[in-house]
Design a protein around this motif. Structure first.
Motif, PDB file in Angstrom:
ATOM      1  N   MET A  27       0.852  -1.187   0.000  1.00 21.43           N
ATOM      2  CA  MET A  27       0.000   0.000   0.000  1.00 21.43           C
ATOM      3  C   MET A  27       0.887   1.237   0.000  1.00 21.43           C
ATOM      4  O   MET A  27       1.484   1.586  -1.003  1.00 21.43           O
ATOM      5  CB  MET A  27      -0.946  -0.069   1.196  1.00 21.43           C
ATOM      6  CG  MET A  27      -1.864  -1.287   1.129  1.00 21.43           C
ATOM      7  SD  MET A  27      -2.887  -1.560   2.586  1.00 21.43           S
ATOM      8  CE  MET A  27      -3.577  -3.177   2.199  1.00 21.43           C
ATOM      9  N   HIS A  81      -5.408  -3.837  -4.544  1.00 21.78           N
ATOM     10  CA  HIS A  81      -6.117  -2.554  -4.514  1.00 21.78           C
ATOM     11  C   HIS A  81      -5.674  -1.679  -5.677  1.00 21.78           C
ATOM     12  O   HIS A  81      -4.624  -1.895  -6.304  1.00 21.78           O
ATOM     13  CB  HIS A  81      -5.842  -1.812  -3.202  1.00 21.78           C
ATOM     14  CG  HIS A  81      -4.420  -1.364  -3.052  1.00 21.78           C
ATOM     15  ND1 HIS A  81      -3.971  -0.144  -3.497  1.00 21.78           N
ATOM     16  CD2 HIS A  81      -3.340  -2.001  -2.539  1.00 21.78           C
ATOM     17  CE1 HIS A  81      -2.679  -0.043  -3.252  1.00 21.78           C
ATOM     18  NE2 HIS A  81      -2.271  -1.141  -2.674  1.00 21.78           N
ATOM     19  N   GLU A 127      -6.472   2.754  -7.083  1.00 21.84           N
ATOM     20  CA  GLU A 127      -7.095   4.034  -6.753  1.00 21.84           C
ATOM     21  C   GLU A 127      -7.340   4.831  -8.025  1.00 21.84           C
ATOM     22  O   GLU A 127      -6.643   4.660  -9.024  1.00 21.84           O
ATOM     23  CB  GLU A 127      -6.206   4.876  -5.826  1.00 21.84           C
ATOM     24  CG  GLU A 127      -5.752   4.183  -4.557  1.00 21.84           C
ATOM     25  CD  GLU A 127      -4.484   3.387  -4.768  1.00 21.84           C
ATOM     26  OE1 GLU A 127      -3.554   3.918  -5.405  1.00 21.84           O
ATOM     27  OE2 GLU A 127      -4.435   2.232  -4.323  1.00 21.84           O
ATOM     28  N   ILE A 168     -11.187   4.372  -3.990  1.00 17.48           N
ATOM     29  CA  ILE A 168     -10.350   3.189  -3.754  1.00 17.48           C
ATOM     30  C   ILE A 168     -11.129   1.937  -4.122  1.00 17.48           C
ATOM     31  O   ILE A 168     -12.306   1.801  -3.772  1.00 17.48           O
ATOM     32  CB  ILE A 168      -9.917   3.104  -2.278  1.00 17.48           C
ATOM     33  CG1 ILE A 168      -9.097   4.329  -1.878  1.00 17.48           C
ATOM     34  CG2 ILE A 168      -9.111   1.824  -2.024  1.00 17.48           C
ATOM     35  CD1 ILE A 168      -8.819   4.413  -0.375  1.00 17.48           C
ATOM     36  N   MET A 175     -10.802  -2.199  -3.611  1.00 19.09           N
ATOM     37  CA  MET A 175     -10.098  -3.221  -2.836  1.00 19.09           C
ATOM     38  C   MET A 175     -10.721  -4.578  -3.183  1.00 19.09           C
ATOM     39  O   MET A 175     -11.944  -4.732  -3.157  1.00 19.09           O
ATOM     40  CB  MET A 175     -10.269  -2.913  -1.342  1.00 19.09           C
ATOM     41  CG  MET A 175      -9.537  -3.835  -0.407  1.00 19.09           C
ATOM     42  SD  MET A 175      -9.623  -3.207   1.303  1.00 19.09           S
ATOM     43  CE  MET A 175     -11.364  -3.436   1.669  1.00 19.09           C
ATOM     44  N   LEU A 214      -4.462   1.700   3.311  1.00 18.54           N
ATOM     45  CA  LEU A 214      -5.629   2.277   2.632  1.00 18.54           C
ATOM     46  C   LEU A 214      -6.376   3.238   3.549  1.00 18.54           C
ATOM     47  O   LEU A 214      -6.997   4.198   3.076  1.00 18.54           O
ATOM     48  CB  LEU A 214      -6.566   1.164   2.149  1.00 18.54           C
ATOM     49  CG  LEU A 214      -5.972   0.187   1.125  1.00 18.54           C
ATOM     50  CD1 LEU A 214      -7.031  -0.812   0.677  1.00 18.54           C
ATOM     51  CD2 LEU A 214      -5.398   0.923  -0.074  1.00 18.54           C
TER      52      LEU A 214
END
Length: 381
Positions: free
Chosen positions: A25, A238, A240, A245, A247, A368
């Protein structure tokens, strides 16, 4: 989500399971000051710079398919009503009479033939135009054209209805949502129908509630008797787009796909897909149903939470199908969300009063949460 992307994501999930690690992340530990969840001043800024400047999800299109059908705001801070007019166009209005501001639609109406003010009986057509004024001789110079309902921008896209609280705003959802909108279209969210919707107040900050969804670190512990068995050796991938976002969480059965033709893979058979649709919607796609969770701040420590569950009618036909839906709703809404996720969020909120922490420490698997907080913070500057 296009087929090739589903294949690519599945392969990423297989690789992550081999490593027994989530996709990287932020790659760093982040500290979030707890005043983000307690400060009235921060909430005031969030209201001014986020909730009044961004489009928000009003609900699913199944609620407004026919002329006269409508969606009513669950939040008095933005008191809108969305209606399908006689020509089939979606329209959004502030739910207030232009005479003296009385609420026009209570929510008890099954369908609207017009907007009728309960105070003095002024009547507006479904396009918002002022149709009649009782005892109109009391208003000798009234120009009806200037007294139509206050209209707000409304867009229907990806099976969802979006409304913007600023009357002069332009809403470009293709740009705003990017590939997230493509997913909603490809997953045919518009073909779903509503099973049930609930509305309750939780004693926690709106961001704390959303953040309970944004990591899998807690699943084996908080959800040990519920979700954990469905996500054994669970890993997360994930992506963006702007503040939004996506996931994707591998389910326990994903290994079954490894011996089949990738062209036959359908990701919802092997994973749950989650979306933060900024600012306040968390959209969850499970293999056989969908949850739309929306969070409306009432105060720093108080939030309205709505949960609407959707499904595909052919998958749940007859009495047995409805019984299955009831069980899924009870499991998801009551057990997982209310009694586990949001109960612990309320517990955390209460604990903020006692000063043990000046900040929350977010580990590598909680990146996140930091991304979401960063999207909020960036808009408050």
């Amino acid at each position: 989500m296009k087929q090739q992307e589903q294949i690519d994501v599945m392969r990423r999930l297989f690789a992550l399971r081999e490593q027994d690690r989530n996709e990287e992340m932020l790659g760093k530990v982040v500290r979030v000051p707890v005043e983000n969840y307690t400060s009235p001043e921060i909430l005031d800024r969030e209201m001014a710079k986020i909730f009044r400047t961004h489009p928000i999800v009003a609900g699913h299109v199944t609620n407004v398919r026919e002329p006269g059908s409508y969606l009513l705001s669950d939040w008095n801070k933005i008191p809108y009503v969305v209606v399908r007019d006689r020509q089939g166009k979606l329209r959004g209005f502030l739910n207030q009479c232009r005479h003296r501001g009385a609420r026009l639609v209570s929510g008890d109406e099954k369908q609207l033939k017009a907007f009728v003010c309960p105070f003095h009986n002024w009547v507006y057509d479904l396009d918002g135009s002022l149709r009649s004024v009782t005892r109109e001789y009391n208003f000798p110079d009234l120009d009806r054209g200037e007294y139509g309902l206050k209209e707000l921008p409304v867009v229907e896209a990806g099976g969802l209805v979006w409304i913007h609280p600023a009357a002069d705003a332009e809403v470009d959802l293709e740009s705003y949502l990017g590939p997230m909108l493509d997913d909603l279209v490809d997953f045919e969210v518009d073909k779903l129908v509503r099973y049930r919707k609930t509305k309750v107040v939780k004693e926690a900050n709106w961001k704390l509630l959303i953040k309970t969804y944004l990591e899998g670190y807690h699943v084996p512990y908080l959800h040990r008797t519920t979700l954990s068995k469905m996500f054994r050796k669970g890993v997360l991938s994930h992506s963006e787009h702007g503040p939004h976002i996506r996931m994707i969480a591998a389910r326990s059965n994903i290994e079954e796909a490894s011996e089949t033709d990738p062209e036959s893979w359908r990701i919802l058979e092997y994973a749950s897909v989650y979306y933060v649709l900024f600012p306040n919607t968390f959209f969850i796609m499970h293999p056989d149903y969908v949850s739309i969770n929306i969070f409306y701040p009432e105060g720093p420590d108080r939030t309205i939470w709505t949960h609407e569950m959707l499904y595909r009618e052919p998958d749940f036909e007859g009495e047995r199908g409805q019984e299955g839906l009831a069980k899924r709703f009870e499991f998801t809404n009551d057990a997982v969300f209310d009694q586990e996720d949001f109960a612990v969020a309320e517990n955390v909120q209460e604990g903020l009063l006692y000063g043990a922490n000046e900040f929350h420490t977010l580990g590598l698997e909680e990146g996140l949460l930091a991304m979401f907080q960063g999207s909020v913070d960036d808009r408050l500057i």
